[in-house]
Motif scaffolding. Structure first.
Motif, mmCIF file in Angstrom:
data_model
loop_
_atom_site.group_PDB
_atom_site.id
_atom_site.type_symbol
_atom_site.label_atom_id
_atom_site.label_comp_id
_atom_site.label_asym_id
_atom_site.label_seq_id
_atom_site.Cartn_x
_atom_site.Cartn_y
_atom_site.Cartn_z
ATOM 1 N N VAL A 231 0.853 -1.189 0.000
ATOM 2 C CA VAL A 231 0.000 0.000 0.000
ATOM 3 C C VAL A 231 0.890 1.240 0.000
ATOM 4 O O VAL A 231 1.936 1.264 0.653
ATOM 5 C CB VAL A 231 -0.958 0.010 1.218
ATOM 6 C CG1 VAL A 231 -0.198 -0.102 2.527
ATOM 7 C CG2 VAL A 231 -1.846 1.263 1.211
ATOM 8 N N ALA A 232 0.494 2.233 -0.757
ATOM 9 C CA ALA A 232 1.190 3.523 -0.774
ATOM 10 C C ALA A 232 0.162 4.620 -0.580
ATOM 11 O O ALA A 232 -0.915 4.594 -1.194
ATOM 12 C CB ALA A 232 1.940 3.724 -2.087
ATOM 13 N N LYS A 237 -5.087 10.147 -1.309
ATOM 14 C CA LYS A 237 -5.522 8.836 -1.776
ATOM 15 C C LYS A 237 -4.468 7.783 -1.497
ATOM 16 O O LYS A 237 -3.331 8.087 -1.150
ATOM 17 C CB LYS A 237 -5.860 8.862 -3.255
ATOM 18 C CG LYS A 237 -4.666 8.977 -4.196
ATOM 19 C CD LYS A 237 -5.054 8.701 -5.643
ATOM 20 C CE LYS A 237 -6.238 9.511 -6.085
ATOM 21 N NZ LYS A 237 -6.617 9.248 -7.487
ATOM 22 N N GLY A 238 -4.894 6.526 -1.660
ATOM 23 C CA GLY A 238 -3.979 5.418 -1.498
ATOM 24 C C GLY A 238 -4.115 4.451 -2.665
ATOM 25 O O GLY A 238 -5.176 4.338 -3.279
ATOM 26 N N ASN A 262 -12.047 8.337 3.009
ATOM 27 C CA ASN A 262 -13.015 7.232 3.023
ATOM 28 C C ASN A 262 -12.290 5.941 2.678
ATOM 29 O O ASN A 262 -12.195 5.550 1.514
ATOM 30 C CB ASN A 262 -14.151 7.483 2.034
ATOM 31 C CG ASN A 262 -15.250 6.440 2.166
ATOM 32 O OD1 ASN A 262 -15.149 5.496 2.945
ATOM 33 N ND2 ASN A 262 -16.316 6.613 1.403
ATOM 34 N N ARG A 263 -11.781 5.285 3.710
ATOM 35 C CA ARG A 263 -10.971 4.094 3.490
ATOM 36 C C ARG A 263 -11.820 2.824 3.352
ATOM 37 O O ARG A 263 -11.303 1.724 3.351
ATOM 38 C CB ARG A 263 -9.966 3.944 4.628
ATOM 39 C CG ARG A 263 -8.803 4.924 4.501
ATOM 40 C CD ARG A 263 -8.068 5.109 5.800
ATOM 41 N NE ARG A 263 -8.785 6.000 6.701
ATOM 42 C CZ ARG A 263 -8.345 6.316 7.909
ATOM 43 N NH1 ARG A 263 -7.222 5.818 8.363
ATOM 44 N NH2 ARG A 263 -9.028 7.140 8.676
ATOM 45 N N GLY A 302 -3.014 9.087 -10.978
ATOM 46 C CA GLY A 302 -3.510 8.695 -9.665
ATOM 47 C C GLY A 302 -3.982 7.266 -9.562
ATOM 48 O O GLY A 302 -4.740 6.931 -8.656
ATOM 49 N N GLY A 303 -3.545 6.408 -10.479
ATOM 50 C CA GLY A 303 -3.882 4.996 -10.400
ATOM 51 C C GLY A 303 -4.975 4.527 -11.340
ATOM 52 O O GLY A 303 -5.281 3.334 -11.390
ATOM 53 N N LEU A 304 -5.587 5.429 -12.104
ATOM 54 C CA LEU A 304 -6.694 5.052 -12.984
ATOM 55 C C LEU A 304 -6.217 4.179 -14.140
ATOM 56 O O LEU A 304 -6.865 3.202 -14.498
ATOM 57 C CB LEU A 304 -7.395 6.304 -13.523
ATOM 58 C CG LEU A 304 -8.123 7.165 -12.478
ATOM 59 C CD1 LEU A 304 -8.657 8.430 -13.121
ATOM 60 C CD2 LEU A 304 -9.247 6.379 -11.822
#
Length: 340
Positions: A231-232, A237-238, A262-263, A302-304
């Motif tokens: 996890v980063a 965001k993560g 909101n995890r 951002g990871g998308l």
């Protein structure tokens, strides 16, 4: 019409910039062909970095990775040092997985190492280590009696004690000692744990809170080789990555996104990394690097969406705590430099 043209040009420029950025990535091998599997990597700044690996091997660089000073710790030749936390070119802490479990510390650049913790109980298996600052740190271990093992230090690794408030584990749930990044401790004191196995969850503890939060992850799980491995976290965001290391070419459900506030809400990445990933690292705003046995991948949004930038096998990637140096490491004593 003018506004529409400007908007179209802006979108085109962003896409062009993103494409150029992805094409500009390089992963360059710096060292290899050493008899050790490296999973511990700590990059202090643009000059100093430490690695730790199997068969008791440790190495340090003082020139940004160009040259490395290797050593095999006498008396620990059978130890698998799965994680390392370095604070400077003089001070570092290492931990070994398996039995016996050891925690060692050096304050003279690795010339001597002092044993700070030892456990011969075979139920102890240490997975990862992270520090909030130079004094306060944690080590995560596999569950014992339905509780994750959580060791805590408040004096820079000089002494370690069991946490009085460890998180609860589900049957068959554990953490992976793959890269030292299944545990993240933020500077403000928040703790994040990515678990796997029969269940895969993001387990977190907010600053100043005593109750752990548990959220089921929409990531590959159910087998001992599956789940979240790393996890980063950045400011808002993560990114969690993993998959199945026994089927490392499988691309389904290997990365998810969560928001810092909101995890319990996750976004499954449909255009994710190319297969199993054991480590992910925040590089810059919206930019994350991940790596694993099928190669390394990069996202600039951002990871998308992710793009594979290299097919070389690595176990871990880490960025400098103070600086821009990014290194990768893996089996066979392999160490590489990532450049943007």
């Amino acid at each position: 019409m003018k506004q529409a043209l400007l908007f179209t040009f802006s979108i085109f420029s962003c896409l062009l910039s993103s494409t150029s950025l992805l094409k500009a990535q390089t992963v360059t091998i710096l060292q290899q062909d050493k008899p050790t599997s490296i999973r511990g990597l700590s990059v202090v700044d643009d000059k100093t970095a430490w690695i730790s690996g199997s068969k008791g091997y440790i190495a340090k660089t003082a020139d940004g990775g160009k040259t490395w000073d290797w050593q095999q710790l006498k008396g620990y030749e059978k130890s698998d040092f799965r994680d390392i936390e370095a604070f400077s070119d003089k001070e570092a802490v290492i931990m070994s997985s398996g039995s016996p479990s050891y925690i060692l510390k050096t304050t003279d650049g690795g010339l001597t190492w002092q044993e700070k913790y030892q456990k011969t109980d075979t139920s102890y298996f240490l997975d990862a280590m992270d520090f909030a600052d130079a004094t306060h740190g944690y080590i995560l271990g596999d569950p014992i009696n339905n509780k994750f093992l959580l060791l805590e230090t408040k004096d820079g690794g000089e002494t370690w004690a069991k946490s009085t408030n460890p998180p609860t584990a589900l049957p068959g749930e554990a953490a992976f000692a793959a890269s030292g990044t299944c545990l993240r401790v933020l500077g403000e004191g928040a703790i994040y744990i990515a678990s796997g196995g029969k269940s895969s969850r993001l387990i977190s503890l907010s600053k100043g809170k005593s109750e752990w939060e548990y959220a089921n992850l929409p990531i590959s799980q159910g087998k001992s080789s599956e789940g979240a491995f790393s996890v980063a976290i950045q400011k808002n965001k993560g990114i969690i990555v993993g998959g199945d290391y026994a089927n490392d070419k499988m691309k389904d459900s290997v990365a998810v996104i969560t928001t810092y506030k909101n995890r319990h809400a996750f976004q499954v990445v449909t255009h994710g990394p190319e297969g199993f990933q054991s480590s992910v690292e925040h590089i810059a705003d919206g930019i994350f690097l991940s790596t694993g046995t099928p190669g390394s991948n990069l996202t600039t949004d951002g990871g998308l969406t992710w793009k594979q930038i290299d097919t070389t096998s690595f176990n871990v990637c880490r960025k400098a705590k103070r600086g821009k140096l990014v290194l990768l490491a893996g089996n066979g004593g392999k160490i590489a430099l990532f450049k943007m």
